[in-house]
Design a protein around this motif. Structure first.
Motif, PDB file in Angstrom:
ATOM      1  N   GLY A  61      27.831  74.300  37.350  1.00  0.00           N
ATOM      2  CA  GLY A  61      28.981  75.193  37.472  1.00  0.00           C
ATOM      3  C   GLY A  61      29.853  75.170  36.231  1.00  0.00           C
ATOM      4  N   SER A  62      30.073  73.989  35.673  1.00  0.00           N
ATOM      5  CA  SER A  62      30.908  73.867  34.475  1.00  0.00           C
ATOM      6  C   SER A  62      30.266  74.554  33.275  1.00  0.00           C
ATOM      7  N   ILE A  63      28.951  74.459  33.180  1.00  0.00           N
ATOM      8  CA  ILE A  63      28.247  75.114  32.068  1.00  0.00           C
ATOM      9  C   ILE A  63      28.351  76.632  32.188  1.00  0.00           C
ATOM     10  N   MET A  64      28.255  77.160  33.408  1.00  0.00           N
ATOM     11  CA  MET A  64      28.415  78.594  33.604  1.00  0.00           C
ATOM     12  C   MET A  64      29.807  79.056  33.174  1.00  0.00           C
ATOM     13  N   LEU A  65      30.804  78.209  33.405  1.00  0.00           N
ATOM     14  CA  LEU A  65      32.168  78.564  33.021  1.00  0.00           C
ATOM     15  C   LEU A  65      32.319  78.674  31.509  1.00  0.00           C
ATOM     16  N   LEU A  66      31.468  77.973  30.761  1.00  0.00           N
ATOM     17  CA  LEU A  66      31.513  78.084  29.300  1.00  0.00           C
ATOM     18  C   LEU A  66      31.244  79.520  28.847  1.00  0.00           C
ATOM     19  N   VAL A  67      30.522  80.264  29.666  1.00  0.00           N
ATOM     20  CA  VAL A  67      30.209  81.652  29.333  1.00  0.00           C
ATOM     21  C   VAL A  67      31.214  82.605  29.960  1.00  0.00           C
ATOM     22  N   TRP A  68      31.488  82.409  31.247  1.00  0.00           N
ATOM     23  CA  TRP A  68      32.293  83.384  31.976  1.00  0.00           C
ATOM     24  C   TRP A  68      33.777  83.348  31.625  1.00  0.00           C
ATOM     25  N   ILE A  69      34.327  82.170  31.430  1.00  0.00           N
ATOM     26  CA  ILE A  69      35.768  82.110  31.148  1.00  0.00           C
ATOM     27  C   ILE A  69      36.121  82.809  29.837  1.00  0.00           C
ATOM     28  N   PRO A  70      35.409  82.568  28.727  1.00  0.00           N
ATOM     29  CA  PRO A  70      35.743  83.324  27.515  1.00  0.00           C
ATOM     30  C   PRO A  70      35.595  84.836  27.674  1.00  0.00           C
ATOM     31  N   LEU A  71      34.562  85.272  28.413  1.00  0.00           N
ATOM     32  CA  LEU A  71      34.375  86.704  28.612  1.00  0.00           C
ATOM     33  C   LEU A  71      35.536  87.306  29.403  1.00  0.00           C
ATOM     34  N   LEU A  72      35.908  86.645  30.498  1.00  0.00           N
ATOM     35  CA  LEU A  72      37.017  87.146  31.308  1.00  0.00           C
ATOM     36  C   LEU A  72      38.340  87.056  30.553  1.00  0.00           C
ATOM     37  N   SER A  73      38.499  85.989  29.801  1.00  0.00           N
ATOM     38  CA  SER A  73      39.729  85.828  29.023  1.00  0.00           C
ATOM     39  C   SER A  73      39.813  86.859  27.903  1.00  0.00           C
ATOM     40  N   VAL A  89      19.644  78.467  26.543  1.00  0.00           N
ATOM     41  CA  VAL A  89      20.921  79.190  26.599  1.00  0.00           C
ATOM     42  C   VAL A  89      22.082  78.215  26.429  1.00  0.00           C
ATOM     43  N   LEU A  90      21.989  77.055  27.078  1.00  0.00           N
ATOM     44  CA  LEU A  90      23.041  76.047  26.960  1.00  0.00           C
ATOM     45  C   LEU A  90      23.171  75.558  25.522  1.00  0.00           C
ATOM     46  N   ALA A  91      22.018  75.281  24.887  1.00  0.00           N
ATOM     47  CA  ALA A  91      22.044  74.812  23.498  1.00  0.00           C
ATOM     48  C   ALA A  91      22.689  75.848  22.586  1.00  0.00           C
ATOM     49  N   ALA A  92      22.351  77.121  22.815  1.00  0.00           N
ATOM     50  CA  ALA A  92      22.932  78.188  21.997  1.00  0.00           C
ATOM     51  C   ALA A  92      24.431  78.308  22.248  1.00  0.00           C
ATOM     52  N   THR A  93      24.832  78.170  23.518  1.00  0.00           N
ATOM     53  CA  THR A  93      26.254  78.277  23.857  1.00  0.00           C
ATOM     54  C   THR A  93      27.059  77.152  23.225  1.00  0.00           C
ATOM     55  N   LEU A  94      26.583  75.909  23.359  1.00  0.00           N
ATOM     56  CA  LEU A  94      27.298  74.775  22.775  1.00  0.00           C
ATOM     57  C   LEU A  94      27.320  74.876  21.249  1.00  0.00           C
ATOM     58  N   SER A  95      26.229  75.355  20.658  1.00  0.00           N
ATOM     59  CA  SER A  95      26.206  75.545  19.205  1.00  0.00           C
ATOM     60  C   SER A  95      27.248  76.573  18.791  1.00  0.00           C
ATOM     61  N   GLY A  96      27.382  77.625  19.594  1.00  0.00           N
ATOM     62  CA  GLY A  96      28.399  78.638  19.314  1.00  0.00           C
ATOM     63  C   GLY A  96      29.804  78.078  19.385  1.00  0.00           C
ATOM     64  N   TYR A  97      30.054  77.215  20.344  1.00  0.00           N
ATOM     65  CA  TYR A  97      31.381  76.589  20.460  1.00  0.00           C
ATOM     66  C   TYR A  97      31.673  75.721  19.234  1.00  0.00           C
ATOM     67  N   VAL A  98      30.699  74.922  18.827  1.00  0.00           N
ATOM     68  CA  VAL A  98      30.897  74.061  17.652  1.00  0.00           C
ATOM     69  C   VAL A  98      31.127  74.914  16.413  1.00  0.00           C
ATOM     70  N   TRP A  99      30.361  75.987  16.286  1.00  0.00           N
ATOM     71  CA  TRP A  99      30.517  76.894  15.135  1.00  0.00           C
ATOM     72  C   TRP A  99      31.909  77.516  15.120  1.00  0.00           C
ATOM     73  N   ALA A 138      37.801  76.808  28.792  1.00  0.00           N
ATOM     74  CA  ALA A 138      36.481  76.435  29.294  1.00  0.00           C
ATOM     75  C   ALA A 138      36.108  75.018  28.869  1.00  0.00           C
ATOM     76  N   LEU A 139      36.452  74.653  27.626  1.00  0.00           N
ATOM     77  CA  LEU A 139      36.150  73.301  27.155  1.00  0.00           C
ATOM     78  C   LEU A 139      36.933  72.257  27.944  1.00  0.00           C
ATOM     79  N   ILE A 140      38.188  72.562  28.239  1.00  0.00           N
ATOM     80  CA  ILE A 140      39.005  71.623  29.014  1.00  0.00           C
ATOM     81  C   ILE A 140      38.407  71.428  30.401  1.00  0.00           C
ATOM     82  N   LEU A 141      38.013  72.529  31.038  1.00  0.00           N
ATOM     83  CA  LEU A 141      37.439  72.427  32.379  1.00  0.00           C
ATOM     84  C   LEU A 141      36.148  71.616  32.369  1.00  0.00           C
ATOM     85  N   LEU A 142      35.322  71.829  31.343  1.00  0.00           N
ATOM     86  CA  LEU A 142      34.065  71.090  31.272  1.00  0.00           C
ATOM     87  C   LEU A 142      34.312  69.608  31.009  1.00  0.00           C
TER      88      LEU A 142
END
Length: 218
Positions: free
Chosen positions: A186-198, A40-50, A136-140
């Protein structure tokens, strides 16, 4: 785009550094749950780079979205960091909690301004998306860099009873490794939750920003 790509690469870097420098922080590498989470982390980071390098047209249809999203992301990422820093220096943990609320309000406000300026609610939605991604990237990146720096300096020594009990139950070799792993998770979870909430804030802000028609000069 260049700034977004640098943040995405920085996110990959801080995660890899934590895994390599503190291998015990991730636990048993053959744990099935950990394998799923790693995927899931690999997919999330790949999505951010994309998103940073080749953003889809649906996310960039309005030119104002990324510009306002950058501003919103700086606020969404910066306010919780400032609140946490204030709590660390003894200015009250309540301030850290309020900083998250202020960040949510800021995300909504920036989306409303973007939608108002373009007279299109979709601009608010897109702004919300970029606000969440940048924040989310800044927080991480900033948060984990601060954690690593404190760990290397020997200052990552929490004293609250909850953290001590959780460390004792974790079976990890030392407290620093536990805290690094906890912060990284916790920071990795924020990569998912912050964009959704935002994104949700962007939808609301977009609706508010276009709820009243703009007045045109007579």
């Amino acid at each position: 785009r260049f700034g977004s790509s640098r943040k995405a690469v920085g996110a990959v870097g801080v995660v890899l550094y934590g895994v390599v420098r503190y291998p015990g922080a991730v636990g048993d590498p053959w744990d099935p749950l950990l394998i799923v989470l790693s995927a899931v982390l690999a997919a999330t980071l790949s999505g951010y780079v994309w998103m940073a390098l080749v953003p889809p047209r649906a996310a960039t249809a309005h030119l104002v979205a990324r510009r306002y999203g950058l501003v919103g992301g700086l606020v969404v990422g910066g306010l919780p960091m400032a609140g946490s820093a204030a709590a660390e220096f003894g200015y009250g943990k309540l301030l850290a909690g309020w900083s998250w609320l202020a960040a949510a309000v800021a995300a909504l406000a920036v989306a409303a301004v973007a939608a108002r300026s373009s007279n299109d609610a979709r601009a608010g939605l897109q702004t919300g998306l970029w606000t969440g991604l940048v924040g989310a990237l800044i927080l991480l990146v900033v948060g984990m860099s601060a954690t690593y720096a404190a760990a290397e300096a020997g200052r990552l020594i929490p004293t609250d009873a909850y953290t001590i009990r959780a460390f004792q139950a974790s079976g990890l070799p030392d407290l620093t490794t536990y805290v690094v792993g906890d912060d990284l998770g916790g920071s990795i979870m924020l990569l998912v939750w912050i964009p959704l909430l935002s994104l949700a804030s962007g939808a609301i802000g977009g609706a508010l920003g276009t709820s009243r028609p703009r007045r045109t000069p007579a």
